[in-house]
Design a protein around this motif. Structure first.
Motif, PDB file in Angstrom:
ATOM      1  N   SER A   1       0.837  -1.190   0.000  1.00 44.15           N
ATOM      2  CA  SER A   1       0.000   0.000   0.000  1.00 44.15           C
ATOM      3  C   SER A   1       0.878   1.249   0.000  1.00 44.15           C
ATOM      4  O   SER A   1       1.201   1.763   1.068  1.00 44.15           O
ATOM      5  CB  SER A   1      -0.917  -0.012   1.224  1.00 44.15           C
ATOM      6  N   PRO A   2       1.298   1.736  -1.183  1.00 41.64           N
ATOM      7  CA  PRO A   2       2.159   2.927  -1.221  1.00 41.64           C
ATOM      8  C   PRO A   2       1.520   4.137  -0.540  1.00 41.64           C
ATOM      9  O   PRO A   2       2.206   4.930   0.084  1.00 41.64           O
ATOM     10  CB  PRO A   2       2.371   3.188  -2.706  1.00 41.64           C
ATOM     11  N   ASP A   3       0.196   4.272  -0.669  1.00 40.24           N
ATOM     12  CA  ASP A   3      -0.521   5.313   0.069  1.00 40.24           C
ATOM     13  C   ASP A   3      -0.822   4.727   1.443  1.00 40.24           C
ATOM     14  O   ASP A   3      -1.694   3.875   1.586  1.00 40.24           O
ATOM     15  CB  ASP A   3      -1.815   5.715  -0.650  1.00 40.24           C
ATOM     16  N   VAL A   4      -0.070   5.158   2.420  1.00 40.23           N
ATOM     17  CA  VAL A   4      -0.123   4.565   3.751  1.00 40.23           C
ATOM     18  C   VAL A   4      -1.487   4.792   4.406  1.00 40.23           C
ATOM     19  O   VAL A   4      -1.930   5.934   4.526  1.00 40.23           O
ATOM     20  CB  VAL A   4       0.999   5.139   4.637  1.00 40.23           C
ATOM     21  N   PRO A   5      -2.155   3.726   4.836  1.00 44.17           N
ATOM     22  CA  PRO A   5      -3.435   3.860   5.530  1.00 44.17           C
ATOM     23  C   PRO A   5      -3.254   4.615   6.853  1.00 44.17           C
ATOM     24  O   PRO A   5      -2.206   4.502   7.500  1.00 44.17           O
ATOM     25  CB  PRO A   5      -3.857   2.418   5.803  1.00 44.17           C
ATOM     26  N   GLU A   6      -4.272   5.357   7.264  1.00 44.54           N
ATOM     27  CA  GLU A   6      -4.211   6.156   8.495  1.00 44.54           C
ATOM     28  C   GLU A   6      -3.713   5.348   9.691  1.00 44.54           C
ATOM     29  O   GLU A   6      -2.882   5.819  10.456  1.00 44.54           O
ATOM     30  CB  GLU A   6      -5.583   6.737   8.823  1.00 44.54           C
ATOM     31  N   GLY A   7      -4.205   4.154   9.858  1.00 45.35           N
ATOM     32  CA  GLY A   7      -3.842   3.347  11.014  1.00 45.35           C
ATOM     33  C   GLY A   7      -2.428   2.800  10.990  1.00 45.35           C
ATOM     34  O   GLY A   7      -1.968   2.221  11.975  1.00 45.35           O
ATOM     35  N   GLU A   8      -1.718   2.976   9.894  1.00 44.48           N
ATOM     36  CA  GLU A   8      -0.361   2.439   9.751  1.00 44.48           C
ATOM     37  C   GLU A   8       0.717   3.522   9.728  1.00 44.48           C
ATOM     38  O   GLU A   8       1.900   3.208   9.644  1.00 44.48           O
ATOM     39  CB  GLU A   8      -0.260   1.609   8.468  1.00 44.48           C
ATOM     40  N   ILE A   9       0.330   4.782   9.809  1.00 51.03           N
ATOM     41  CA  ILE A   9       1.294   5.884   9.667  1.00 51.03           C
ATOM     42  C   ILE A   9       2.417   5.802  10.695  1.00 51.03           C
ATOM     43  O   ILE A   9       3.598   5.906  10.339  1.00 51.03           O
ATOM     44  CB  ILE A   9       0.585   7.254   9.711  1.00 51.03           C
ATOM     45  N   GLU A  10       2.080   5.584  11.949  1.00 50.59           N
ATOM     46  CA  GLU A  10       3.117   5.533  12.989  1.00 50.59           C
ATOM     47  C   GLU A  10       4.060   4.358  12.761  1.00 50.59           C
ATOM     48  O   GLU A  10       5.280   4.502  12.842  1.00 50.59           O
ATOM     49  CB  GLU A  10       2.485   5.433  14.369  1.00 50.59           C
ATOM     50  N   ARG A  11       3.523   3.193  12.436  1.00 52.04           N
ATOM     51  CA  ARG A  11       4.368   2.014  12.193  1.00 52.04           C
ATOM     52  C   ARG A  11       5.278   2.215  10.983  1.00 52.04           C
ATOM     53  O   ARG A  11       6.456   1.856  11.010  1.00 52.04           O
ATOM     54  CB  ARG A  11       3.506   0.777  11.979  1.00 52.04           C
ATOM     55  N   VAL A  12       4.731   2.762   9.913  1.00 53.78           N
ATOM     56  CA  VAL A  12       5.530   2.983   8.704  1.00 53.78           C
ATOM     57  C   VAL A  12       6.614   4.025   8.971  1.00 53.78           C
ATOM     58  O   VAL A  12       7.768   3.861   8.552  1.00 53.78           O
ATOM     59  CB  VAL A  12       4.629   3.391   7.519  1.00 53.78           C
ATOM     60  N   THR A  13       6.278   5.079   9.680  1.00 52.21           N
ATOM     61  CA  THR A  13       7.269   6.101  10.016  1.00 52.21           C
ATOM     62  C   THR A  13       8.413   5.497  10.820  1.00 52.21           C
ATOM     63  O   THR A  13       9.587   5.778  10.558  1.00 52.21           O
ATOM     64  CB  THR A  13       6.606   7.256  10.796  1.00 52.21           C
ATOM     65  N   GLN A  14       8.096   4.646  11.773  1.00 51.85           N
ATOM     66  CA  GLN A  14       9.126   3.973  12.565  1.00 51.85           C
ATOM     67  C   GLN A  14       9.949   3.014  11.708  1.00 51.85           C
ATOM     68  O   GLN A  14      11.170   2.916  11.864  1.00 51.85           O
ATOM     69  CB  GLN A  14       8.501   3.233  13.744  1.00 51.85           C
ATOM     70  N   ALA A  15       9.297   2.319  10.795  1.00 54.77           N
ATOM     71  CA  ALA A  15      10.008   1.394   9.908  1.00 54.77           C
ATOM     72  C   ALA A  15      10.976   2.145   9.004  1.00 54.77           C
ATOM     73  O   ALA A  15      12.113   1.714   8.807  1.00 54.77           O
ATOM     74  CB  ALA A  15       9.006   0.599   9.075  1.00 54.77           C
ATOM     75  N   VAL A  16      10.547   3.279   8.470  1.00 51.19           N
ATOM     76  CA  VAL A  16      11.418   4.097   7.617  1.00 51.19           C
ATOM     77  C   VAL A  16      12.636   4.562   8.416  1.00 51.19           C
ATOM     78  O   VAL A  16      13.772   4.468   7.948  1.00 51.19           O
ATOM     79  CB  VAL A  16      10.641   5.295   7.024  1.00 51.19           C
ATOM     80  N   ALA A  17      12.412   5.029   9.628  1.00 49.83           N
ATOM     81  CA  ALA A  17      13.512   5.509  10.470  1.00 49.83           C
ATOM     82  C   ALA A  17      14.454   4.381  10.883  1.00 49.83           C
ATOM     83  O   ALA A  17      15.640   4.620  11.130  1.00 49.83           O
ATOM     84  CB  ALA A  17      12.951   6.200  11.709  1.00 49.83           C
ATOM     85  N   SER A  18      13.957   3.145  10.928  1.00 48.97           N
ATOM     86  CA  SER A  18      14.753   2.002  11.375  1.00 48.97           C
ATOM     87  C   SER A  18      15.469   1.272  10.245  1.00 48.97           C
ATOM     88  O   SER A  18      16.277   0.378  10.515  1.00 48.97           O
ATOM     89  CB  SER A  18      13.853   1.008  12.114  1.00 48.97           C
ATOM     90  N   CYS A  19      15.203   1.620   9.014  1.00 48.15           N
ATOM     91  CA  CYS A  19      15.833   0.926   7.878  1.00 48.15           C
ATOM     92  C   CYS A  19      17.353   1.090   7.945  1.00 48.15           C
ATOM     93  O   CYS A  19      17.864   2.220   7.897  1.00 48.15           O
ATOM     94  CB  CYS A  19      15.296   1.483   6.557  1.00 48.15           C
ATOM     95  N   PRO A  20      18.084  -0.013   8.049  1.00 49.45           N
ATOM     96  CA  PRO A  20      19.540   0.079   8.187  1.00 49.45           C
ATOM     97  C   PRO A  20      20.248   0.619   6.943  1.00 49.45           C
ATOM     98  O   PRO A  20      21.378   1.092   7.035  1.00 49.45           O
ATOM     99  CB  PRO A  20      19.979  -1.352   8.505  1.00 49.45           C
ATOM    100  N   ARG A  21      19.592   0.582   5.806  1.00 48.74           N
ATOM    101  CA  ARG A  21      20.198   1.071   4.564  1.00 48.74           C
ATOM    102  C   ARG A  21      19.598   2.391   4.098  1.00 48.74           C
ATOM    103  O   ARG A  21      19.929   2.888   3.038  1.00 48.74           O
ATOM    104  CB  ARG A  21      20.039   0.021   3.469  1.00 48.74           C
ATOM    105  N   ASN A  22      18.678   2.947   4.885  1.00 52.15           N
ATOM    106  CA  ASN A  22      17.982   4.195   4.497  1.00 52.15           C
ATOM    107  C   ASN A  22      17.375   4.073   3.097  1.00 52.15           C
ATOM    108  O   ASN A  22      17.447   4.995   2.289  1.00 52.15           O
ATOM    109  CB  ASN A  22      18.919   5.393   4.572  1.00 52.15           C
ATOM    110  N   ALA A  23      16.781   2.924   2.838  1.00 48.77           N
ATOM    111  CA  ALA A  23      16.228   2.640   1.514  1.00 48.77           C
ATOM    112  C   ALA A  23      14.768   3.044   1.377  1.00 48.77           C
ATOM    113  O   ALA A  23      14.217   2.974   0.278  1.00 48.77           O
ATOM    114  CB  ALA A  23      16.371   1.149   1.205  1.00 48.77           C
ATOM    115  N   LEU A  24      14.140   3.465   2.458  1.00 50.54           N
ATOM    116  CA  LEU A  24      12.722   3.834   2.421  1.00 50.54           C
ATOM    117  C   LEU A  24      12.570   5.349   2.519  1.00 50.54           C
ATOM    118  O   LEU A  24      13.288   6.000   3.279  1.00 50.54           O
ATOM    119  CB  LEU A  24      11.972   3.164   3.567  1.00 50.54           C
ATOM    120  N   LEU A  25      11.623   5.867   1.745  1.00 50.19           N
ATOM    121  CA  LEU A  25      11.385   7.302   1.710  1.00 50.19           C
ATOM    122  C   LEU A  25       9.912   7.591   1.946  1.00 50.19           C
ATOM    123  O   LEU A  25       9.055   6.854   1.458  1.00 50.19           O
ATOM    124  CB  LEU A  25      11.766   7.869   0.342  1.00 50.19           C
TER     125      LEU A  25
END
Length: 63
Positions: free
Chosen positions: A36-60
């Motif tokens: 889901s490239p358009d992040v659902p409302e209920g997943e925003i916090e989890r996705v934001t944390q996942a992006v910040a935790s990516c060891p290769r900074n591959a997520l934007l």
């Protein structure tokens, strides 16, 4: 909010999959897939944390 992956940087180490499995998954060839490239409302916090935790900074995040 949209999330994207830089395929040149991604190592498919599954950190994002563990943090937000409703949005991220590995396909049969072990490449990251964003369900889901358009992040659902209920997943925003989890996705934001996942992006910040990516060891290769591959997520934007795009607003």
């Amino acid at each position: 909010m949209r999330v994207e992956v830089d395929r040149d940087l991604c190592e498919a180490n599954e950190v994002c999959v563990a943090m937000a499995p409703a949005v991220f998954e590995l396909d049969d060839e072990e490449e990251l897939r964003i369900s889901s490239p358009d992040v659902p409302e209920g997943e925003i916090e989890r996705v934001t944390q996942a992006v910040a935790s990516c060891p290769r900074n591959a997520l934007l995040i795009r607003e």
